[in-house]
Scaffold this active site. Structure first.
Site, PDB file in Angstrom:
ATOM      1  N   ASP A 192       0.843  -1.192   0.000  1.00 32.44           N
ATOM      2  CA  ASP A 192       0.000   0.000   0.000  1.00 32.44           C
ATOM      3  C   ASP A 192       0.876   1.238   0.000  1.00 32.44           C
ATOM      4  OD1 ASP A 192       0.099   1.223   3.002  1.00 32.44           O
ATOM      5  OD2 ASP A 192       0.217  -0.964   3.079  1.00 32.44           O
ATOM      6  N   SER A 193       0.420   2.299  -0.669  1.00 39.60           N
ATOM      7  CA  SER A 193       1.095   3.592  -0.705  1.00 39.60           C
ATOM      8  C   SER A 193       2.537   3.442  -1.177  1.00 39.60           C
ATOM      9  CB  SER A 193       0.998   4.256   0.669  1.00 39.60           C
ATOM     10  OG  SER A 193       1.367   5.606   0.619  1.00 39.60           O
ATOM     11  N   ALA A 194       3.527   3.857  -0.357  1.00 43.12           N
ATOM     12  CA  ALA A 194       4.925   3.670  -0.760  1.00 43.12           C
ATOM     13  C   ALA A 194       5.247   2.197  -0.939  1.00 43.12           C
ATOM     14  CB  ALA A 194       5.852   4.289   0.281  1.00 43.12           C
ATOM     15  N   HIS A 240      -6.910   8.219   1.547  1.00 44.27           N
ATOM     16  CA  HIS A 240      -5.727   7.367   1.430  1.00 44.27           C
ATOM     17  C   HIS A 240      -5.670   6.337   2.561  1.00 44.27           C
ATOM     18  CE1 HIS A 240      -1.808   6.505  -0.249  1.00 44.27           C
ATOM     19  NE2 HIS A 240      -1.209   6.668   0.914  1.00 44.27           N
TER      20      HIS A 240
END
Length: 312
Positions: free
Chosen positions: A160-162, A287
């Site tokens: 997820d995300s980075a 997010h």
């Protein structure tokens, strides 16, 4: 802001604050919890050291196994988010999420504890995650949980995300280099952290690409900038060589990274890559909402889609 060596030269809440003398303050404090048996899911976990020289490690998760069962499970390598510089595979957030995911999907998981920027600048996190993938191939006959319970024909990457950014880049590398014969079946990207020099979509007014670009310059100071293929995959000449058969991309309607996830989906379809890419958008969500509010209806829908993907 203070004068002299204690002057702040980079302030990026809620992630990091970097001072002139070089030391880093993490604004978001990460708690660490030990591996355990989780009675609510039946999932067991343990920690392993992948590289003693660098300290690279991971947390392994094993779903409930029926006595005398000969079943083999898919293997999921999971890479946590946190802007490349905060959070941990050993934090309560990710420990709880992996327990739930492993139980729901009935998979064995390796949650990677990569080294974090800015002390360990990128591409170290990419290299650590690649080393974790290689470790899986080398340990297939030695690590008990891998040897006894994993079907290596069903290998997946997710983040997820980075962590989604890292997972994508590991899959690119797998498409360009030999992985000791191992093949990645699928890639799950949840709210991937991508950016670029030219604004797209809502970035034209919210200037999120500039904020992401500033973070990128700190976590990867050797980079060529925000159009570096590591952070802007639409500029990567190797995009069509993505080393897996299937990709599932998640975005959230109110996430400032939403348009980048959508662009990635479109460009991957157009790249000539020989695979199938799926897309899902959560309406009204921000997010990584599924980590913040895991019992919400949309988080449940996201979990169901991931579980289906890992078992197809």
């Amino acid at each position: 802001m203070k004068n002299g060596s204690f002057s702040v030269i980079f302030d990026f809440p809620p992630f990091v604050r970097v001072y002139k003398d070089g030391h880093t303050e993490r604004i978001h404090k990460t708690e660490f919890i030990p591996p355990s048996f989780d009675p609510s899911t039946g999932v067991s976990s343990k920690d392993v050291v992948i590289n003693p020289e660098t300290g690279l490690s991971a947390r392994l998760y094993l779903p409930k196994v029926e006595k005398d069962s000969q079943n083999k499970f898919p293997l999921l390598i999971y890479i946590h988010g946190g802007g490349f510089c905060i959070e941990s595979a050993f934090s309560p957030t990710y420990h709880k999420y992996l327990n739930s995911l492993v139980a729901e999907a009935n998979v064995v998981a390796v949650s990677v504890e990569y080294r974090k920027a800015p002390e360990h600048s990128l591409p170290i996190a990419y290299d650590d995650s690649w080393a974790s993938l290689q470790w899986v191939t080398f340990q297939s006959n030695d690590e008990e949980w891998l040897k006894n319970y994993v079907d290596f024909n069903k290998l997946f990457l997710a983040g997820d995300s980075a962590g989604a950014n890292i997972a994508h880049n590991v899959a690119i590398r797998a498409g360009c280099e030999d992985l000791n014969g191992l093949k990645i079946n699928g890639l799950v990207l949840v709210h991937p952290l991508f950016t670029g020099i030219e604004p797209i979509g809502a970035e034209v007014t919210n200037l999120n690409h500039l904020r992401a670009g500033k973070l990128w310059s700190v976590v990867c100071p050797s980079s060529t900038g925000s159009d570096d293929p590591f952070i802007n995959p639409t500029k990567d000449p190797n995009l069509s060589r993505l080393g897996c058969k299937r990709v599932l991309v998640f975005v959230a309607e109110r996430d400032q990274l939403r348009d980048r996830g959508w662009l990635y989906y479109e460009k991957l379809k157009e790249s000539g890559w020989n695979g199938v890419v799926e897309f899902m958008e959560a309406k009204g969500e921000k997010h990584v909402f599924h980590l913040i509010n895991p019992t919400s209806e949309n988080a449940g829908d996201l979990m169901k889609r991931v579980v289906s993907f890992l078992n197809t």
